[in-house]
Design a protein around this motif. Structure first.
Motif, PDB file in Angstrom:
ATOM      1  N   ALA A 276       0.830  -1.205   0.000  1.00 50.79           N
ATOM      2  CA  ALA A 276       0.000   0.000   0.000  1.00 50.79           C
ATOM      3  C   ALA A 276       0.862   1.253   0.000  1.00 50.79           C
ATOM      4  N   SER A 277       1.972   1.211   0.731  1.00 50.84           N
ATOM      5  CA  SER A 277       2.860   2.379   0.800  1.00 50.84           C
ATOM      6  C   SER A 277       3.423   2.721  -0.571  1.00 50.84           C
ATOM      7  N   ALA A 278       3.911   1.717  -1.307  1.00 54.92           N
ATOM      8  CA  ALA A 278       4.475   1.970  -2.629  1.00 54.92           C
ATOM      9  C   ALA A 278       3.423   2.539  -3.576  1.00 54.92           C
ATOM     10  N   GLN A 279       2.201   1.989  -3.523  1.00 51.54           N
ATOM     11  CA  GLN A 279       1.152   2.492  -4.404  1.00 51.54           C
ATOM     12  C   GLN A 279       0.754   3.919  -4.030  1.00 51.54           C
ATOM     13  N   HIS A 280       0.725   4.216  -2.748  1.00 56.02           N
ATOM     14  CA  HIS A 280       0.371   5.561  -2.308  1.00 56.02           C
ATOM     15  C   HIS A 280       1.417   6.582  -2.752  1.00 56.02           C
ATOM     16  N   ALA A 281       2.682   6.185  -2.749  1.00 58.82           N
ATOM     17  CA  ALA A 281       3.764   7.106  -3.093  1.00 58.82           C
ATOM     18  C   ALA A 281       4.013   7.195  -4.593  1.00 58.82           C
ATOM     19  N   ALA A 282       3.402   6.323  -5.389  1.00 59.44           N
ATOM     20  CA  ALA A 282       3.711   6.265  -6.821  1.00 59.44           C
ATOM     21  C   ALA A 282       3.473   7.601  -7.513  1.00 59.44           C
ATOM     22  N   ALA A 283       2.314   8.201  -7.292  1.00 60.44           N
ATOM     23  CA  ALA A 283       1.994   9.445  -7.990  1.00 60.44           C
ATOM     24  C   ALA A 283       2.942  10.577  -7.602  1.00 60.44           C
ATOM     25  N   PRO A 284       3.147  10.871  -6.299  1.00 52.81           N
ATOM     26  CA  PRO A 284       4.089  11.952  -5.977  1.00 52.81           C
ATOM     27  C   PRO A 284       5.510  11.673  -6.453  1.00 52.81           C
ATOM     28  N   LEU A 285       5.937  10.412  -6.423  1.00 59.21           N
ATOM     29  CA  LEU A 285       7.283  10.110  -6.893  1.00 59.21           C
ATOM     30  C   LEU A 285       7.395  10.316  -8.403  1.00 59.21           C
ATOM     31  N   LEU A 286       6.417   9.839  -9.165  1.00 60.32           N
ATOM     32  CA  LEU A 286       6.479  10.045 -10.606  1.00 60.32           C
ATOM     33  C   LEU A 286       6.393  11.524 -10.963  1.00 60.32           C
ATOM     34  N   ASP A 287       5.610  12.276 -10.216  1.00 62.14           N
ATOM     35  CA  ASP A 287       5.530  13.718 -10.461  1.00 62.14           C
ATOM     36  C   ASP A 287       6.860  14.410 -10.163  1.00 62.14           C
ATOM     37  N   ALA A 288       7.659  13.817  -9.273  1.00 64.70           N
ATOM     38  CA  ALA A 288       8.938  14.423  -8.867  1.00 64.70           C
ATOM     39  C   ALA A 288      10.127  13.846  -9.627  1.00 64.70           C
ATOM     40  N   ARG A 289       9.886  13.083 -10.690  1.00 61.37           N
ATOM     41  CA  ARG A 289      10.978  12.320 -11.316  1.00 61.37           C
ATOM     42  C   ARG A 289      12.046  13.183 -11.979  1.00 61.37           C
TER      43      ARG A 289
END
Length: 391
Positions: A276-289
């Motif tokens: 769940a943690s990885a899925q929750h962080a996916a969007a902010p991480l991809l936005d910050a790539r």
């Protein structure tokens, strides 16, 4: 009779290089590691601290069992492809815990035990192990060094058998750093459609091109005429291997795509492996790539400049053609075997990967990580030049 399967019966005796490295470490001798490709240890600041904080956000306390992955994370992956000019419906996206897991799921999906898949040579060193774990056999086709590691399409066609089910490409290739060209991709799609093969395209280094090239193919996620599975993940795209989130984009003819997605959902439901943690962080991480990618490319460019300088002035070492990624391939004089060069270099205090690790067909190749800290990389190149000079 042992209750253990033959597919896990690997020979586990260390090779000569691993044994020499273990002895060196046991003696406490320093070693410059030119193989390090973990961005979280090679770079001090990747600019992702704020996005990584989402791994512990309140939203991660709730777990919803979504076999294909959370809608929010799958939409984020679709936006990533939109930035590459490819329209991807979030319904085409399947989340996995890693690219390696994605290969395992796809071999399950596409192959019965004893079926075969085509892979390039040289290429990703885990293909053989991942296929073996699923009872799949691999057939290699060559990349043509003299043509800039282009696909040898004639060799690819000759390697296909009646039991071939998948064609695997890495775009750009690991470790040669060469992209599939537009005309090559068209030929691959035609071959796959003609013989009912699936294309598996690993694009983890897609964002790390060193220069523009109009001949270069874009993402395989745009393929529509053959069943295609495009793989990537946060490990490289966001330089965040610790998050353990990858994905598969399923594209191709609508009926074949729908059936593949339905079966992948069953496989994914058996594992539910993405946290769940990885899925929750996916969007902010991809936005910050953009930040981590810029830091990685800055390190790569700095070390490429050092390498070009080290190889100027008549060096007997030649560099293989490359267009992107995190690695450099070097061919040393054939006055020694690849193993002998690697051991001599280690004896001088420098660790590099020998080409056989990636199935180079000829002697004598070394593979260096361009993520290596700049001071270590420069000193390692100096020692490499001395070792080669001493012959």
């Amino acid at each position: 009779m042992s209750p253990l399967s033959a597919r896990t019966g690997w020979a586990r005796a260390p090779n000569a290089l691993a044994s020499a490295l273990a002895r060196r470490r046991a003696l406490g001798l320093p070693t410059l590691d030119l193989t390090t490709s973990n961005p979280t240890t090679a770079l001090d600041d990747l600019g992702t601290a704020e996005a990584l904080a989402q791994l512990a956000a309140p939203g991660t306390r709730r777990y919803d069992a979504e076999p294909l992955g959370s809608p929010t994370a799958r939409h984020a992956v679709a936006r990533y492809y939109a930035a590459h000019g490819v329209e991807v419906d979030p319904a085409q996206v399947v989340l996995t815990a890693s690219t390696s897991e994605a290969y395992g799921w796809l071999f399950k999906l596409l192959c019965d035990p004893g079926d075969r898949a085509l892979v390039a040579k040289p290429s990703y060193p885990l293909f053989e192990d991942l296929a073996r774990l699923e009872g799949v056999r691999l057939d290699a086709f060559a990349l043509e060094r003299d043509a800039g590691w282009a696909l040898d399409l004639d060799a690819l066609r000759a390697a296909r058998t009646p039991r071939t089910r998948a064609l695997c490409v890495v775009h750009p290739n690991n470790p040669t750093g060469t992209f599939v060209r537009r005309d090559e991709r068209a030929a691959l799609v035609e071959l796959a459609a003609e013989h009912r093969l699936a294309i598996v395209a690993d694009e983890v280094f897609l964002d790390f091109a060193w220069r523009d090239d109009p001949r270069r193919a874009g993402s395989f996620a745009a393929v529509r005429d053959a069943l295609t599975f495009t793989l990537s993940g946060l490990s490289k795209v966001v330089a965040a291997p610790q998050v353990k989130l990858g994905w598969i984009v399923v594209s191709g003819p609508p009926d074949a795509r729908a059936e593949a997605l339905a079966r992948l959902e069953l496989i994914a439901d058996c594992y539910l492996s993405v946290s769940a943690s990885a899925q929750h962080a996916a969007a902010p991480l991809l936005d910050a790539r953009r930040a981590p990618q810029a830091r990685v490319l800055a390190r790569v460019e700095a070390n490429r400049a050092r390498l070009a300088e080290a190889l100027s002035g008549g060096s007997p070492i030649t560099q293989g053609h490359a267009e992107g990624g995190w690695y450099a391939t070097l061919q040393l004089p054939r006055t020694r075997s690849e193993e002998a060069w690697s051991l001599a270099l280690l004896d001088a205090g420098v660790l590099a990967q020998p080409g056989w690790f990636y199935d180079f067909a000829e002697e004598a190749w070394l593979v260096l990580s361009l993520l290596t800290p700049e001071g270590d990389f420069a000193e390692g190149l100096r020692i490499l030049a001395e070792v080669v000079g001493d012959g």
